[in-house]
Design a protein around this motif. Structure first.
Motif, PDB file in Angstrom:
ATOM      1  N   VAL A 128      61.305 -91.594 -34.245  1.00 55.51           N
ATOM      2  CA  VAL A 128      60.529 -92.465 -35.315  1.00 55.51           C
ATOM      3  C   VAL A 128      59.757 -91.045 -35.905  1.00 55.51           C
ATOM      4  N   LYS A 129      59.682 -90.112 -35.838  1.00 58.14           N
ATOM      5  CA  LYS A 129      59.340 -89.447 -37.028  1.00 58.14           C
ATOM      6  C   LYS A 129      59.825 -89.594 -38.374  1.00 58.14           C
ATOM      7  N   TRP A 130      61.184 -89.546 -38.065  1.00 56.59           N
ATOM      8  CA  TRP A 130      61.902 -89.689 -39.446  1.00 56.59           C
ATOM      9  C   TRP A 130      61.924 -90.883 -39.985  1.00 56.59           C
ATOM     10  N   MET A 131      62.265 -91.942 -39.433  1.00 55.10           N
ATOM     11  CA  MET A 131      61.899 -93.199 -40.094  1.00 55.10           C
ATOM     12  C   MET A 131      60.741 -93.282 -41.065  1.00 55.10           C
ATOM     13  N   ARG A 132      60.068 -92.942 -39.731  1.00 56.52           N
ATOM     14  CA  ARG A 132      58.536 -92.447 -41.117  1.00 56.52           C
ATOM     15  C   ARG A 132      58.482 -92.139 -41.731  1.00 56.52           C
ATOM     16  N   ARG A 133      59.287 -90.162 -42.052  1.00 54.49           N
ATOM     17  CA  ARG A 133      58.898 -90.070 -43.070  1.00 54.49           C
ATOM     18  C   ARG A 133      59.694 -90.370 -44.215  1.00 54.49           C
ATOM     19  N   ALA A 134      61.235 -91.367 -44.080  1.00 50.06           N
ATOM     20  CA  ALA A 134      61.700 -92.278 -44.741  1.00 50.06           C
ATOM     21  C   ALA A 134      61.161 -92.970 -45.316  1.00 50.06           C
ATOM     22  N   LEU A 135      60.073 -93.498 -44.725  1.00 55.95           N
ATOM     23  CA  LEU A 135      60.151 -94.341 -45.655  1.00 55.95           C
ATOM     24  C   LEU A 135      57.345 -94.387 -46.488  1.00 55.95           C
ATOM     25  N   GLY A 136      58.237 -92.747 -46.286  1.00 56.87           N
ATOM     26  CA  GLY A 136      57.258 -91.868 -46.623  1.00 56.87           C
ATOM     27  C   GLY A 136      55.236 -92.949 -45.982  1.00 56.87           C
ATOM     28  N   LEU A 137      55.669 -92.851 -45.228  1.00 58.46           N
ATOM     29  CA  LEU A 137      53.674 -92.541 -45.085  1.00 58.46           C
ATOM     30  C   LEU A 137      53.427 -92.056 -43.051  1.00 58.46           C
ATOM     31  N   THR A 138      52.082 -92.100 -43.631  1.00 55.91           N
ATOM     32  CA  THR A 138      51.930 -91.775 -42.677  1.00 55.91           C
ATOM     33  C   THR A 138      51.703 -92.288 -41.841  1.00 55.91           C
ATOM     34  N   GLN A 139      50.816 -90.714 -40.013  1.00 60.00           N
ATOM     35  CA  GLN A 139      51.144 -91.314 -39.268  1.00 60.00           C
ATOM     36  C   GLN A 139      50.167 -93.073 -39.164  1.00 60.00           C
ATOM     37  N   GLU A 140      49.358 -92.613 -39.837  1.00 60.34           N
ATOM     38  CA  GLU A 140      48.142 -93.685 -39.456  1.00 60.34           C
ATOM     39  C   GLU A 140      48.449 -95.359 -39.882  1.00 60.34           C
ATOM     40  N   ALA A 141      49.275 -94.437 -41.790  1.00 65.62           N
ATOM     41  CA  ALA A 141      50.310 -96.242 -41.958  1.00 65.62           C
ATOM     42  C   ALA A 141      51.168 -97.041 -41.079  1.00 65.62           C
ATOM     43  N   PHE A 142      52.035 -96.002 -40.499  1.00 64.36           N
ATOM     44  CA  PHE A 142      52.931 -96.672 -40.154  1.00 64.36           C
ATOM     45  C   PHE A 142      52.430 -97.011 -38.940  1.00 64.36           C
ATOM     46  N   SER A 143      51.303 -96.665 -37.923  1.00 63.04           N
ATOM     47  CA  SER A 143      50.442 -97.577 -36.685  1.00 63.04           C
ATOM     48  C   SER A 143      50.351 -98.945 -37.671  1.00 63.04           C
ATOM     49  N   ARG A 163      50.975-100.100 -40.160  1.00 64.90           N
ATOM     50  CA  ARG A 163      52.044-101.326 -41.044  1.00 64.90           C
ATOM     51  C   ARG A 163      52.229-102.359 -39.380  1.00 64.90           C
ATOM     52  N   PHE A 164      52.598-101.454 -39.389  1.00 62.11           N
ATOM     53  CA  PHE A 164      53.967-102.369 -37.897  1.00 62.11           C
ATOM     54  C   PHE A 164      53.490-102.491 -36.411  1.00 62.11           C
ATOM     55  N   LYS A 165      52.106-101.949 -36.233  1.00 64.55           N
ATOM     56  CA  LYS A 165      51.235-102.613 -35.038  1.00 64.55           C
ATOM     57  C   LYS A 165      51.812-101.833 -33.484  1.00 64.55           C
ATOM     58  N   ILE A 166      51.130-100.425 -34.453  1.00 69.76           N
ATOM     59  CA  ILE A 166      51.706 -99.375 -32.521  1.00 69.76           C
ATOM     60  C   ILE A 166      51.006 -98.978 -33.174  1.00 69.76           C
ATOM     61  N   PRO A 167      49.733 -98.433 -31.613  1.00 67.08           N
ATOM     62  CA  PRO A 167      48.885 -98.004 -31.094  1.00 67.08           C
ATOM     63  C   PRO A 167      48.742 -95.965 -32.239  1.00 67.08           C
ATOM     64  N   LEU A 168      48.558 -95.131 -32.434  1.00 65.96           N
ATOM     65  CA  LEU A 168      47.666 -94.868 -33.355  1.00 65.96           C
ATOM     66  C   LEU A 168      48.962 -93.349 -32.163  1.00 65.96           C
ATOM     67  N   GLY A 169      48.069 -93.360 -30.501  1.00 66.25           N
ATOM     68  CA  GLY A 169      48.077 -92.443 -30.102  1.00 66.25           C
ATOM     69  C   GLY A 169      49.559 -92.852 -29.393  1.00 66.25           C
ATOM     70  N   THR A 170      50.225 -94.071 -29.332  1.00 62.11           N
ATOM     71  CA  THR A 170      51.399 -94.466 -28.807  1.00 62.11           C
ATOM     72  C   THR A 170      52.500 -93.547 -29.265  1.00 62.11           C
ATOM     73  N   LEU A 171      52.203 -93.949 -30.879  1.00 60.34           N
ATOM     74  CA  LEU A 171      53.230 -93.788 -32.149  1.00 60.34           C
ATOM     75  C   LEU A 171      53.406 -92.013 -31.742  1.00 60.34           C
TER      76      LEU A 171
END
Length: 139
Positions: free
Chosen positions: A74-89, A91-99
């Motif tokens: 997940v971390k590599w996917m998020r970084r490859a998309l250039g997103l912060t944890q908050e933005a990834f969470s 955009r893809f409707k994933i709870p931030l704590g879960t991410l």
């Protein structure tokens, strides 16, 4: 694992590794007592025999490898998309704590989440569009 089996350590600015005691003070670790000359003298066959005899780390056979779960990173996917944890969470409707738990390895995604992450990895733009469809003009 009990607290008595845990050794806390800290690296000092000079690079020295020290043990952190319960009261917060530190002390150097004892000198390394490894016989490096004997280690360097081991043949490849002796090294392999020792590795195969280690009960805590059996060799990875094709059967064991087949049982391993392939978990999207997940971390590599998020970084490859250039997103912060908050933005990834968001955009893809994933709870931030879960991410955060997934990224820190505290929790593994369940089967449904792994499938969802696989879809995100393969086509993140399609997932974004599916989750945020354009609003229909009102008549």
């Amino acid at each position: 694992m009990s607290e008595e089996n845990i050794i806390r350590a800290r690296r000092l600015k000079d690079g020295t590794l020290v043990e952190v005691l319960p009261d917060g003070s530190t002390r150097p670790f004892p000198p390394d007592q490894t016989d490096w000359a004997a280690f360097d003298a081991l043949t490849e066959d002796e090294i392999n025999a020792a590795a195969l005899a280690d009960p805590d780390n059996p060799p990875l056979t094709p059967e064991r490898q087949a049982r391993l779960k392939r978990v999207p990173q997940v971390k590599w996917m998020r970084r490859a998309l250039g997103l912060t944890q908050e933005a990834f969470s968001a955009r893809f409707k994933i709870p931030l704590g879960t991410l955060r738990d997934w990224e820190q390895g505290k929790v593994e995604p369940d089967q449904a989440a792994r499938a969802y992450l696989t879809v995100i990895a393969r086509d993140p733009e399609a997932v974004r569009k599916a989750l945020n469809p354009p609003e229909e003009p009102r008549p």
